[in-house]
Design a protein around this motif. Structure first.
Motif, short mmCIF file in Angstrom:
data_model
loop_
_atom_site.label_atom_id
_atom_site.label_comp_id
_atom_site.label_asym_id
_atom_site.label_seq_id
_atom_site.Cartn_x
_atom_site.Cartn_y
_atom_site.Cartn_z
N LYS A 508 9.06 46.48 -62.25
CA LYS A 508 8.54 46.35 -60.90
C LYS A 508 7.27 45.52 -60.89
O LYS A 508 7.06 44.67 -60.00
CB LYS A 508 8.27 47.74 -60.33
CG LYS A 508 7.78 47.74 -58.89
CD LYS A 508 8.84 47.28 -57.93
CE LYS A 508 8.39 47.41 -56.48
NZ LYS A 508 9.41 46.92 -55.52
N LEU A 509 6.42 45.74 -61.88
CA LEU A 509 5.19 44.96 -61.98
C LEU A 509 5.49 43.49 -62.19
O LEU A 509 4.84 42.61 -61.61
CB LEU A 509 4.31 45.50 -63.12
CG LEU A 509 3.60 46.83 -62.86
CD1 LEU A 509 2.94 47.34 -64.14
CD2 LEU A 509 2.55 46.67 -61.76
N ILE A 510 6.46 43.20 -63.05
CA ILE A 510 6.84 41.80 -63.29
C ILE A 510 7.38 41.17 -62.00
O ILE A 510 7.08 40.03 -61.67
CB ILE A 510 7.88 41.73 -64.42
CG1 ILE A 510 7.24 42.16 -65.75
CG2 ILE A 510 8.45 40.33 -64.53
CD1 ILE A 510 8.22 42.27 -66.90
N GLU A 511 8.13 41.96 -61.26
CA GLU A 511 8.65 41.46 -59.97
C GLU A 511 7.51 41.18 -59.00
O GLU A 511 7.51 40.16 -58.30
CB GLU A 511 9.61 42.50 -59.39
CG GLU A 511 10.17 42.12 -58.03
CD GLU A 511 11.00 43.24 -57.43
OE1 GLU A 511 11.21 43.21 -56.20
OE2 GLU A 511 11.42 44.15 -58.18
N LEU A 512 6.52 42.06 -58.95
CA LEU A 512 5.40 41.89 -58.03
C LEU A 512 4.48 40.74 -58.44
O LEU A 512 3.72 40.23 -57.60
CB LEU A 512 4.58 43.19 -57.94
CG LEU A 512 5.28 44.39 -57.30
CD1 LEU A 512 4.39 45.63 -57.40
CD2 LEU A 512 5.63 44.11 -55.85
N SER A 513 4.51 40.38 -59.72
CA SER A 513 3.64 39.29 -60.19
C SER A 513 4.20 37.91 -59.89
O SER A 513 3.54 36.90 -60.16
CB SER A 513 3.39 39.44 -61.68
OG SER A 513 4.60 39.23 -62.41
N SER A 514 5.38 37.84 -59.33
CA SER A 514 6.00 36.55 -59.05
C SER A 514 5.20 35.82 -57.95
O SER A 514 4.90 36.40 -56.90
CB SER A 514 7.44 36.75 -58.59
OG SER A 514 7.98 35.52 -58.14
N PRO A 515 4.86 34.56 -58.15
CA PRO A 515 4.12 33.81 -57.11
C PRO A 515 4.89 33.68 -55.80
O PRO A 515 4.29 33.36 -54.76
CB PRO A 515 3.91 32.43 -57.77
CG PRO A 515 4.06 32.66 -59.23
CD PRO A 515 5.07 33.76 -59.36
#
Length: 751
Positions: A508-515
């Motif tokens: 989820k964190l990786i998904e939220l870090s997407s520009p």
């Protein structure tokens, strides 16, 4: 519709319920109930409606190992009865009998000596009577003379001898024998005594049983010399030697009891072994077989409550261990009841999967129960909670599976399946503990599948039984399928748990870090300076968190969103004031303070509207804590020194509650301060970072999080190293040098 899609942690009913004093205990009770419900059907004893004299319609094997005590006692009795009585030779008996014979002869001699003395005394008295009074004796005419006793008659001698002898000996010897002794002289008696004692010693030197006593006495009688002239004495010697010889090989009760006890102890208990065939299909149920069925608990003649009590004790122990571990381990489950509820649901879901798969034994395919994707539970716990929690739960799943999958064995516990489940769960936990990316989950499923195959092969070989390639191949295929199913179910269930419980997983964190995230694009387009600032803060915060073991990825993503509130009034923040006047120069310090201090809470509100995870919202809301807006405070104090207080120019808070929030706050202040430096050097940067941390520490901004002084020092070092890489010295190229020189010349000319 919006409320229904909100995470449970944002639901008002759960917010009230999760703080209840008994909610934690209730969740553990629920977990215990799920464990008991999943296993109770597997511990209920199987009962048969069968009676003696009927034919069995199936093969019946014992589900337990139990002792047949009646049969054992019967075998012990038979063993004791088979031991012959123990006899032992008593060597002292010969000596005792000889002493008794010697006593008889001694007494006879005493009687004879007494008789001899009487005779001599009486004869002397009669001689004196015949000579008449003379000399001095004549002077004693008037004096009365003592008359000696007369010699004993035969009857008196016999009576005196019997009186001297013991009553038992006296009764066993006849008058003829005693009279013969009394009528013999001393030489004859000595000779007779010697012959009798020697004969007794010789005869009793051998074993003489009670039933052989007459034979021994006859042998002794034949050994008595008949050289004695006196026939009466010979007959007396015969009687005495028969009297003297007795049985010396007698029953030894103590030795017999010891031998029988030893025989009893060597009897092995008669056991009905687990898996033992009690009666085959079509075989007659005899009374003996019926008795064995009763011992194995297979008859429905009574209800046995012990399995239910035993399972309750086991569940109580398991629940207690889980509760103790979760309350002691340094994970979110120690205090977060929302995470505890999720743990109970994952555990319960895994139990349901195991229970459903356990019914596949009815299909009668070798190893079909191995397809149970139990590793799904520990993989979910590893990703959503903590690897330590998953590893501990692996043991609980193994114990539970060994009972749920006991249909393949006659025992209540299927240890082999428990071992299989344990290694399967541990494999998934270890493989996912370092990374939670989607591809990693698929790789974990492949790893679990491979390990499952190896475990199945090992178990088949350890059984030391014949197995076909078909059985081994099918079992391996089902075991491999369990790994793939576990990965697929984990990937499919993670979004539901993340959405339902607001869990912030690595994916989820990786998904939220997407520009490309809408909120990050909003920051980039509406406040580009803030976006650039947030990226640098993210680098600093991530490095600082990782240096002390905090969640670096959470700090990075939280930093991306921490200044989202600035997008409401982007031009009031200096990093967005490009080629424009500062609007704060035209308003009062109080209004500037209101605008500046609102951005953490505006950002938190916007994040809540987009249903962002709570951890991200907390970072946005807490990164300034209750710090003081010094610039506007001193500016206001210059305008009106009397009525201005620090409290008016502080952020409302709250202070940082986690290490991640505190470190993001430090990185935010450091980045802004370093950016304002004209010529940053490593020494200046280090001094500035230490000053900012010291000011926050002195201001009490870290009082509500668990950052230690040692960790603060580590964070400062990490941030300095990252800043030195960001604000490094740059080489001036020739064109730049020329341009600078031209500018200097212009300044000189117009100076």
């Amino acid at each position: 519709m919006g409320k229904r899609s909100s995470p449970i942690d944002q639901q008002k009913w759960w917010q009230k319920l999760k703080e209840h004093r008994y909610i934690r205990h209730s969740l553990f009770v629920l977990l215990g109930f799920l464990l008991y419900a999943a296993m109770v059907s597997n511990v209920i004893p199987e009962t048969l409606n069968i009676s003696p004299g009927t034919m069995s319609d199936q093969d019946i094997r014992s589900p337990v190992t139990v002792e047949d005590r009646d049969e054992t006692e019967q075998k012990k009795q038979e063993a004791a009865e088979s031991v012959d009585s123990v006899y032992s030779i008593e060597s002292r008996y010969a000596q005792n009998r000889v002493e008794k014979i010697n006593e008889i002869f001694l007494l006879a001699k005493q009687v004879l000596d007494t008789q001899e003395e009487r005779i001599q005394a009486y004869e002397a008295f009669e001689d004196n009577e015949d000579a008449g009074p003379s000399g001095a004796e004549g002077d004693l005419e008037d004096e009365e003379r003592e008359i000696p006793p007369e010699p004993l008659t035969e009857e008196e001698k016999l009576e005196n001898l019997r009186a001297l002898m013991s009553s038992r000996t006296s009764q066993e010897l006849s008058d003829q024998t005693l009279t013969a002794l009394l009528n013999s002289d001393e030489e004859q008696l000595d000779q007779a005594e010697q012959i009798i004692t020697n004969t007794i010693y010789d005869v009793m030197d051998d074993e003489i049983r009670m039933d052989e006593l007459d034979v021994a006495r006859d042998q002794a009688e034949r050994r008595v010399s008949i050289s004695i002239a006196d026939q009466d004495l010979y007959e007396g010697m015969v009687e005495l030697v028969r009297f003297g010889v007795t049985a010396n090989y007698l029953y030894d009760q103590a030795a017999t009891e010891e031998a029988r006890q030893l025989a009893v102890e060597t009897v092995e208990p008669v056991m009905i072994r687990e898996g033992q065939l009690l009666v085959a299909q079509g075989q007659l149920v005899t009374s003996e077989v019926y008795h064995q069925l009763a011992l194995a608990g297979l008859l429905d003649d009574h209800t046995n409550i012990y399995p239910y009590i035993g399972l309750a004790i086991l569940v109580l122990i398991m629940t207690g261990l889980i509760g103790y571990f979760l309350s002691d381990a340094k994970t979110s489950l120690r205090t977060n009841n929302t995470h505890l509820l999720m743990y109970v649901l994952i555990f319960g879901l895994t139990l349901v999967v195991m229970k459903v798969v356990s019914f596949t034994h009815l299909i009668e395919l070798p190893g079909i129960s191995l397809i149970a994707p139990v590793a799904m539970g520990t993989m979910l716990m590893t990703i959503l909670l903590h690897p330590r929690v998953a590893l501990f739960s692996s043991m609980m799943f193994a114990v539970t599976a060994s009972i749920i999958f006991n249909n393949e064995t006659t025992s209540v516990v299927n240890f082999t399946h428990g071992i299989y489940v344990f290694f399967s769960c541990v494999a998934g936990t270890f493989f996912l503990s370092q990374s939670h990316r989607m591809a990693r989950i698929l790789q974990a499923g492949l790893f679990v599948a491979g390990l499952n195959i190896l475990i199945v092969i090992a178990i088949l070989m350890l059984r030391n039984a014949q197995f076909s390639l078909w059985e081994a191949g099918l079992s391996g295929a089902f075991a491999a399928g369990a790994g793939f199913l576990a990965a697929v179910l984990t990937i499919g269930l993670i979004p539901f748990f993340e959405a339902g419980f607001g869990i912030l997983s690595t994916m989820k964190l990786i998904e939220l870090s997407s520009p490309n995230h809408p909120l990050l694009r909003k920051i980039l387009l509406e406040a580009p300076g803030t976006y650039h600032h947030s990226v640098i803060v993210a680098n600093l915060a991530e490095a600082g968190c990782e240096s002390v073991g905090a969640n670096g990825l959470l700090a990075r993503v939280g930093s991306y969103y921490h200044d989202l509130g600035k997008t409401r009034r982007p031009h009031f923040f200096i990093e967005n004031q490009m080629k424009m006047d500062n609007p704060h120069d035209k308003i009062s310090p109080q209004l500037s303070k209101t605008i500046i201090t609102a951005h953490p809470y505006d950002g938190a509100a916007m994040l809540r509207e987009h249903r962002m995870p709570k951890e991200i919202i907390d970072i946005a809301e807490q990164h300034h804590g209750t710090t003081l807006l010094k610039y506007f405070y001193f500016k206001a104090k210059q305008d009106d020194e009397s009525s201005v207080t620090e409290e008016e120019f502080r952020y409302p808070g709250p202070r940082a509650q986690t290490r991640e929030s505190a470190i993001v706050g430090i990185a935010d202040s450091v980045e802004a301060a370093v950016r304002s430096m004209s010529k940053p050097t490593p020494e200046k940067i280090e001094s500035l970072v230490n000053k900012i941390i010291a000011d926050r520490l002195e201001d009490g901004q870290f009082n509500e999080c668990d950052l230690t002084l040692k960790e603060l020092n580590t964070v400062a070092t990490s941030i300095c190293e990252t800043l030195q890489g960001t604000f490094h010295s740059r080489i001036e190229y020739p064109d730049e040098i020329t341009e600078k020189n031209v500018d200097k010349e212009k300044v000189k000319k117009h100076g």
